[in-house]
Motif scaffolding. Structure first.
Motif, PDB file in Angstrom:
ATOM      1  N   SER A 115      -5.370  60.508  42.126  1.00  0.00           N
ATOM      2  CA  SER A 115      -5.495  59.656  40.607  1.00  0.00           C
ATOM      3  C   SER A 115      -4.444  58.438  40.968  1.00  0.00           C
ATOM      4  O   SER A 115      -3.128  59.123  41.016  1.00  0.00           O
ATOM      5  N   VAL A 116      -4.540  57.725  39.980  1.00  0.00           N
ATOM      6  CA  VAL A 116      -3.494  56.862  39.518  1.00  0.00           C
ATOM      7  C   VAL A 116      -3.542  56.617  38.334  1.00  0.00           C
ATOM      8  O   VAL A 116      -4.743  56.439  37.876  1.00  0.00           O
ATOM      9  N   PHE A 117      -2.578  56.098  37.769  1.00  0.00           N
ATOM     10  CA  PHE A 117      -2.719  55.250  36.226  1.00  0.00           C
ATOM     11  C   PHE A 117      -1.996  54.140  36.669  1.00  0.00           C
ATOM     12  O   PHE A 117      -1.709  53.306  37.537  1.00  0.00           O
ATOM     13  N   ILE A 118      -2.924  53.348  35.918  1.00  0.00           N
ATOM     14  CA  ILE A 118      -2.987  51.784  35.737  1.00  0.00           C
ATOM     15  C   ILE A 118      -2.317  51.615  33.834  1.00  0.00           C
ATOM     16  O   ILE A 118      -3.243  51.909  32.973  1.00  0.00           O
ATOM     17  N   LYS A 119      -0.699  50.414  34.504  1.00  0.00           N
ATOM     18  CA  LYS A 119      -0.904  50.747  32.845  1.00  0.00           C
ATOM     19  C   LYS A 119      -0.403  48.624  32.917  1.00  0.00           C
ATOM     20  O   LYS A 119       0.380  48.642  33.678  1.00  0.00           O
ATOM     21  N   PRO A 120      -0.703  48.137  31.749  1.00  0.00           N
ATOM     22  CA  PRO A 120       0.025  46.659  31.681  1.00  0.00           C
ATOM     23  C   PRO A 120       2.382  47.185  31.634  1.00  0.00           C
ATOM     24  O   PRO A 120       2.232  47.679  31.014  1.00  0.00           O
ATOM     25  N   ALA A 121       2.074  46.063  32.301  1.00  0.00           N
ATOM     26  CA  ALA A 121       3.806  46.236  32.422  1.00  0.00           C
ATOM     27  C   ALA A 121       4.201  45.979  31.149  1.00  0.00           C
ATOM     28  O   ALA A 121       5.581  46.869  30.646  1.00  0.00           O
ATOM     29  N   ASN A 122       3.933  46.027  30.081  1.00  0.00           N
ATOM     30  CA  ASN A 122       4.552  45.976  28.530  1.00  0.00           C
ATOM     31  C   ASN A 122       3.189  46.360  27.531  1.00  0.00           C
ATOM     32  O   ASN A 122       3.021  45.807  26.334  1.00  0.00           O
ATOM     33  N   SER A 123       3.084  48.063  27.879  1.00  0.00           N
ATOM     34  CA  SER A 123       1.965  48.372  27.211  1.00  0.00           C
ATOM     35  C   SER A 123       2.734  49.127  25.901  1.00  0.00           C
ATOM     36  O   SER A 123       4.315  49.331  26.258  1.00  0.00           O
ATOM     37  N   GLY A 124       2.155  50.098  25.165  1.00  0.00           N
ATOM     38  CA  GLY A 124       2.432  50.783  24.228  1.00  0.00           C
ATOM     39  C   GLY A 124       1.765  51.528  23.524  1.00  0.00           C
ATOM     40  O   GLY A 124       0.601  50.764  23.685  1.00  0.00           O
ATOM     41  N   SER A 125       1.580  52.919  22.957  1.00  0.00           N
ATOM     42  CA  SER A 125       0.801  53.061  22.524  1.00  0.00           C
ATOM     43  C   SER A 125      -0.357  53.755  23.236  1.00  0.00           C
ATOM     44  O   SER A 125      -1.166  53.920  22.634  1.00  0.00           O
ATOM     45  N   SER A 126      -0.100  53.463  24.804  1.00  0.00           N
ATOM     46  CA  SER A 126      -1.246  53.577  25.328  1.00  0.00           C
ATOM     47  C   SER A 126      -2.421  53.042  25.992  1.00  0.00           C
ATOM     48  O   SER A 126      -3.419  52.626  26.042  1.00  0.00           O
ATOM     49  N   VAL A 127      -2.201  51.459  24.889  1.00  0.00           N
ATOM     50  CA  VAL A 127      -3.185  50.764  24.875  1.00  0.00           C
ATOM     51  C   VAL A 127      -2.839  50.162  26.188  1.00  0.00           C
ATOM     52  O   VAL A 127      -2.307  49.410  26.763  1.00  0.00           O
ATOM     53  N   GLY A 128      -3.999  49.502  26.232  1.00  0.00           N
ATOM     54  CA  GLY A 128      -4.697  49.844  27.960  1.00  0.00           C
ATOM     55  C   GLY A 128      -4.287  49.595  28.915  1.00  0.00           C
ATOM     56  O   GLY A 128      -4.325  49.471  30.271  1.00  0.00           O
ATOM     57  N   ILE A 129      -4.289  51.372  28.820  1.00  0.00           N
ATOM     58  CA  ILE A 129      -3.590  52.205  29.699  1.00  0.00           C
ATOM     59  C   ILE A 129      -5.109  52.471  30.146  1.00  0.00           C
ATOM     60  O   ILE A 129      -5.724  53.516  29.276  1.00  0.00           O
ATOM     61  N   SER A 130      -5.222  53.586  31.580  1.00  0.00           N
ATOM     62  CA  SER A 130      -6.697  53.949  32.116  1.00  0.00           C
ATOM     63  C   SER A 130      -6.396  54.726  33.531  1.00  0.00           C
ATOM     64  O   SER A 130      -4.786  54.865  34.019  1.00  0.00           O
ATOM     65  N   LYS A 131      -7.103  56.102  33.618  1.00  0.00           N
ATOM     66  CA  LYS A 131      -6.610  56.635  34.524  1.00  0.00           C
ATOM     67  C   LYS A 131      -8.132  56.302  35.807  1.00  0.00           C
ATOM     68  O   LYS A 131      -9.293  56.828  35.130  1.00  0.00           O
TER      69      LYS A 131
END
Ligand SMILES: Nc1ncnc2c1ncn2[C@@H]1O[C@H](COP(=O)(O)OP(=O)(O)O)[C@@H](O)[C@H]1O
Ligand SMILES: [Mg+2]
Length: 343
Positions: A168-184
């Motif tokens: 699996s992979v993590f997908i993160k906006p470059a400027n995220s915080g508090s895990s907003v916009g992040i998914s696995k």
């Protein structure tokens, strides 16, 4: 003479609410025998107001409706140098990313936390990688996806991620915080969805291999000779430490110290200080690691230059566990900002 401290809260990021809670904690605990405080609220659409009403209304957001205590001179307050120091209790974009720091710098106002360059690099997860690679810091394997490129070569990009990272992979906006916009993502379909979701928050997203890891956090404090508190560990209630696990799920646990050997804890503290210095941090930062469960290999995850700062947040709690009270910590941070600005 007491120093006048402007406490900025709210702000334009997805972490507006978290910031209000952090700021309310600071206002309730700051040493009023040393400082005069001036709370300045920033609305989600970027309007600044000086606010002289109750701390509770800052915490619950009602301050915005409280016209009797709201004065529309928030930015003037800084530009007129009516404050001696600024404590931006803001998380994420337009607070933790160098912008507010730049505003303060233009006014020659001491500002709590790292400066412009350091804040900007730490906010951007891609640039953090680029910089720390040069210092031999171990980090998860990754692919950077640019919105513009993605629209042109979707299939190709997804194939290359699969080739390089697998699942699996993590997908993160470059400027995220508090895990907003992040998914696995566990498969191609989720990867595609995750990329599209992440790109709603930023024009650059980072895709990372999953590290099967414990999450270990280190509170670092200081300017030229930073020190680290005993590391702590977060045990998220969900599959990863998402927004819900961070702020609403009481099943998430914080452990101080992290359940690792003394030797390992020392090693992690050293690594955190090295990273802090390499990124030219000042004042404070929370350096977060992923420690592989089996091998105990240490990977840097991210650096938070204005970490969650409520009385029960990890950063202040780790200092409490190392013998520094929340109130003393606030005093020290303000003093560090002044010291840094004077050189
Ligand atoms: N490469 C990774 N391997 C395993 N878990 C990860 C990885 N990247 C992120 N996570 C999980 O996602 C959470 C949020 O990611 P993080 O990079 O810390 O973003 P944020 O800045 O939003 O806190 C982490 O606390 C962790 O639970
Ligand atoms: Mg994080």
């Amino acid at each position: 003479m007491k120093k006048k401290v402007a406490i900025l809260f709210g702000g334009q990021s997805t972490e507006h609410e978290v910031s209000r809670v952090s700021a309310a904690s600071v206002l309730k605990n700051i040493d009023l025998s040393k400082f005069d405080v001036y709370p300045i609220g920033i609305t989600k659409d970027g309007k600044w107001f000086q606010y002289t009403g109750s701390i509770d209304k800052i915490e619950n957001g009602e301050w915005e409706e409280d016209q009797s205590y709201k004065v529309a001179n928030g930015q003037e307050f800084l530009f007129d140098r009516r404050a001696d120091v600024v404590f931006p209790v803001l998380h994420g974009l337009y607070g933790e990313d160098g912008t507010i720091q730049g505003l303060c710098k233009l006014q020659n106002l001491p500002c709590v936390g790292p400066g412009v360059m350091s804040s900007a690099v730490c906010m951007d997860k891609v640039y953090t990688k680029y910089v720390l690679e040069n210092f031999g810091v171990k980090q998860a394997q990754y692919v950077v996806v640019n919105a513009h490129e993605y629209l042109k070569n979707k299939e190709e990009i997804i194939n290359s991620i699969e080739d390089k990272l697998g699942y699996s992979v993590f997908i993160k906006p470059a400027n995220s915080g508090s895990s907003v916009g992040i998914s696995k993502a566990h498969n191609r379909e989720e990867l595609e969805k995750g990329l599209e979701f992440g790109l709603k928050f930023d024009r650059k997203v980072l895709v990372e291999e999953t590290i099967n890891a414990r999450e270990v956090e280190v509170a670092v404090l200081g300017n030229d000779e930073p020190i680290a508190a005993t590391p702590g560990e977060v045990i998220p209630a969900n599959e990863f430490y998402d927004y819900e696990a961070k702020y609403s799920n009481a099943e998430s646990k914080l452990l101080i110290p992290a359940a690792l050997s003394e030797e390992k804890l020392e090693k992690i503290k050293e690594e955190a200080i090295k990273i802090y210095k390499n990124l030219d941090c000042a004042g404070m930062s929370r350096v977060d690691f992923l420690v592989e469960k089996e091998t105990e290999e240490i990977y840097l995850n991210e650096i938070n230059t204005l970490p969650g700062f409520t009385q029960i947040s990890m950063y202040p709690k780790m200092w409490q566990a190392s013998g520094k009270s929340y109130t003393d910590l606030i005093t020290e941070l303000i003093e560090l900002a002044v010291e840094r600005n004077n050189r």
